[in-house]
Design a protein around this motif. Sequence first.
Motif, PDB file in Angstrom:
ATOM      1  N   ARG A 255       0.855  -1.191   0.000  1.00 18.93           N
ATOM      2  CA  ARG A 255       0.000   0.000   0.000  1.00 18.93           C
ATOM      3  C   ARG A 255       0.892   1.243   0.000  1.00 18.93           C
ATOM      4  O   ARG A 255       1.695   1.438   0.906  1.00 18.93           O
ATOM      5  N   LEU A 256       0.728   2.077  -1.028  1.00 16.40           N
ATOM      6  CA  LEU A 256       1.560   3.256  -1.176  1.00 16.40           C
ATOM      7  C   LEU A 256       0.690   4.503  -1.289  1.00 16.40           C
ATOM      8  O   LEU A 256      -0.317   4.508  -2.030  1.00 16.40           O
ATOM      9  N   ARG A 257       1.078   5.542  -0.569  1.00 13.22           N
ATOM     10  CA  ARG A 257       0.398   6.830  -0.639  1.00 13.22           C
ATOM     11  C   ARG A 257       1.386   7.920  -0.259  1.00 13.22           C
ATOM     12  O   ARG A 257       2.426   7.655   0.339  1.00 13.22           O
TER      13      ARG A 257
ATOM     14  N   SER B  55       8.830 -16.117 -14.834  1.00 17.57           N
ATOM     15  CA  SER B  55       9.983 -16.863 -14.332  1.00 17.57           C
ATOM     16  C   SER B  55       9.756 -17.496 -12.975  1.00 17.57           C
ATOM     17  O   SER B  55      10.603 -18.265 -12.512  1.00 17.57           O
ATOM     18  N   CYS B  56       8.672 -17.179 -12.295  1.00 17.45           N
ATOM     19  CA  CYS B  56       8.363 -17.787 -11.000  1.00 17.45           C
ATOM     20  C   CYS B  56       6.855 -17.779 -10.810  1.00 17.45           C
ATOM     21  O   CYS B  56       6.146 -16.981 -11.437  1.00 17.45           O
ATOM     22  N   PRO B  57       6.313 -18.660  -9.965  1.00 11.41           N
ATOM     23  CA  PRO B  57       4.848 -18.710  -9.763  1.00 11.41           C
ATOM     24  C   PRO B  57       4.361 -17.568  -8.880  1.00 11.41           C
ATOM     25  O   PRO B  57       4.062 -17.738  -7.706  1.00 11.41           O
ATOM     26  N   THR B  58       4.305 -16.372  -9.450  1.00 10.59           N
ATOM     27  CA  THR B  58       3.832 -15.178  -8.756  1.00 10.59           C
ATOM     28  C   THR B  58       2.790 -14.475  -9.605  1.00 10.59           C
ATOM     29  O   THR B  58       2.985 -14.281 -10.808  1.00 10.59           O
ATOM     30  N   LYS B  59       1.687 -14.112  -8.989  1.00 11.92           N
ATOM     31  CA  LYS B  59       0.651 -13.309  -9.625  1.00 11.92           C
ATOM     32  C   LYS B  59       0.489 -12.012  -8.836  1.00 11.92           C
ATOM     33  O   LYS B  59       0.684 -11.988  -7.626  1.00 11.92           O
ATOM     34  N   PHE B  60       0.103 -10.944  -9.522  1.00 14.70           N
ATOM     35  CA  PHE B  60      -0.117  -9.674  -8.825  1.00 14.70           C
ATOM     36  C   PHE B  60      -1.180  -8.864  -9.548  1.00 14.70           C
ATOM     37  O   PHE B  60      -1.395  -9.010 -10.757  1.00 14.70           O
ATOM     38  N   ARG B  61      -1.825  -8.013  -8.764  1.00 18.93           N
ATOM     39  CA  ARG B  61      -2.869  -7.122  -9.274  1.00 18.93           C
ATOM     40  C   ARG B  61      -2.630  -5.733  -8.693  1.00 18.93           C
ATOM     41  O   ARG B  61      -2.283  -5.594  -7.503  1.00 18.93           O
TER      42      ARG B  61
ATOM     43  N   GLU C  68      -4.776   5.735  -2.708  1.00 21.42           N
ATOM     44  CA  GLU C  68      -3.535   5.003  -2.543  1.00 21.42           C
ATOM     45  C   GLU C  68      -3.447   3.924  -3.612  1.00 21.42           C
ATOM     46  O   GLU C  68      -4.459   3.479  -4.157  1.00 21.42           O
ATOM     47  N   LEU C  69      -2.227   3.499  -3.897  1.00 23.61           N
ATOM     48  CA  LEU C  69      -1.984   2.440  -4.858  1.00 23.61           C
ATOM     49  C   LEU C  69      -1.782   1.144  -4.087  1.00 23.61           C
ATOM     50  O   LEU C  69      -0.932   1.062  -3.194  1.00 23.61           O
ATOM     51  N   VAL C  70      -2.559   0.118  -4.418  1.00 27.64           N
ATOM     52  CA  VAL C  70      -2.521  -1.162  -3.730  1.00 27.64           C
ATOM     53  C   VAL C  70      -2.046  -2.222  -4.722  1.00 27.64           C
ATOM     54  O   VAL C  70      -2.675  -2.444  -5.758  1.00 27.64           O
ATOM     55  N   ILE C  71      -0.925  -2.860  -4.400  1.00 24.03           N
ATOM     56  CA  ILE C  71      -0.367  -3.936  -5.216  1.00 24.03           C
ATOM     57  C   ILE C  71      -0.476  -5.222  -4.403  1.00 24.03           C
ATOM     58  O   ILE C  71       0.177  -5.362  -3.364  1.00 24.03           O
ATOM     59  N   THR C  72      -1.281  -6.146  -4.848  1.00 26.80           N
ATOM     60  CA  THR C  72      -1.482  -7.425  -4.168  1.00 26.80           C
ATOM     61  C   THR C  72      -0.764  -8.510  -4.959  1.00 26.80           C
ATOM     62  O   THR C  72      -1.052  -8.719  -6.139  1.00 26.80           O
ATOM     63  N   ALA C  73       0.189  -9.184  -4.285  1.00 23.17           N
ATOM     64  CA  ALA C  73       0.980 -10.236  -4.934  1.00 23.17           C
ATOM     65  C   ALA C  73       0.737 -11.558  -4.232  1.00 23.17           C
ATOM     66  O   ALA C  73       0.661 -11.615  -2.996  1.00 23.17           O
TER      67      ALA C  73
END
Length: 415
Positions: free
Chosen positions: A218-220, A320-326, A345-350
Amino acid sequence: MPPVRRSKRIASTNAKGIPKAEASPSTRVDDSAAEPARPHLLNLPRDILSEITTYLTAESTTCLTLTSKTALSRLGKASWAEFSGATRRHYGGINPLFKLLKRDLPGHWHCSTCNVLHPPLKPPRAHRTTKYTRNCLREDPVIDFWPRTEDGDSPRYSLVFSHLTQARQPVVTPQNVNPIALFDGDYTVQQGGVEYRLISAGRWVGLQRNIIITQEHRLRRAVLGEPLRAEDVLALPLRVCAHLSTTTESPPQAEQGRSAYRRNGPLLSHAVVTAFPESLQGDYNLSHSPEGPFRKLTGAEMNQYRDAAADDNYIWRCSSCPTKFRIEYRARAAVANAVESNNAELVITAWHFFGAEPRDVYRFWIMSALRIGPDLPPRKRNCEFFVTERPLPDFEIEYVDGPIPCQHCGELHIG
């Protein structure tokens, strides 16, 4: 009879000038001297003590020498040779000394590298890597690329492979059915005028109980009244996994005779910029031409670009690795005297997938750990400058708390 001589020493007086009475010898009896000495094992003669210890096993004698310095000086270190040094005996992988010590030290674990008992492993939110832990971990990497300040005691999140091995042996209780509390973490740091909050949690997903660690970034803006822009986020050392970052630095120079590194890809930077409204995107250079800061897109990345343009809630994948993000640009709760542009705020869920089988957990762990250096061989490199596309398993990111009915047997299983 000789004359009596008077002492020339001035008698001590009190505040009123009255001489003090001289102290008379104490008539109190010393109780400690009168009490007989208590019998103790180490007070016995050396030959008797040696005869007694002959009936003890080597591990019991070693534990006795560890009780005090007196015991060590009386018994010596002869029994230590059974368990340490070049003359130590092999007990088929089960050391009786450590088995005996763990009885009195519950939670401690034996390290095969340094041959000592370590205290219980701290969770990732409290684990710190030191020069001693590096020796014990040997070549096993540590995942600690999440944001932190320069202060060594600042909040951070450090994940080691032993955390995953503990999660593979879950203890299900009525109070904690699905979450893995070991991976919980929540801390906030401030970098470059941006307030960066990391929230971590772990889950067992599906009937196979696959381990998934969720990281929510979470970035703000830290200054009230200033909107968060895409350039503020891209200027940070933002990283989702070992292969996805926003850096535009030049790749390290590889050793002569080894395959060189490539420039970083624009996938994460493009996903961040497109998540902002057009008024806050700016004119950040995302060009992947030979003159631009990024390398050329791969076929899989071009497909994700095309699919994300038609879906506002698109879930990106690392190749290259089993990672997903939104990535989402969310409006926060109303704050008094705050302008509307600052109320977001910017929310990056990985989602990081580690599987369920021991061999899969270690294979995915090696994929997820950041390993970079000019002297590393290609098979050990793992970073944004050395991306290798490989077939990866698809996994579900949604989980169900509590028991769910099985489609095959009809019984309730934990999701």
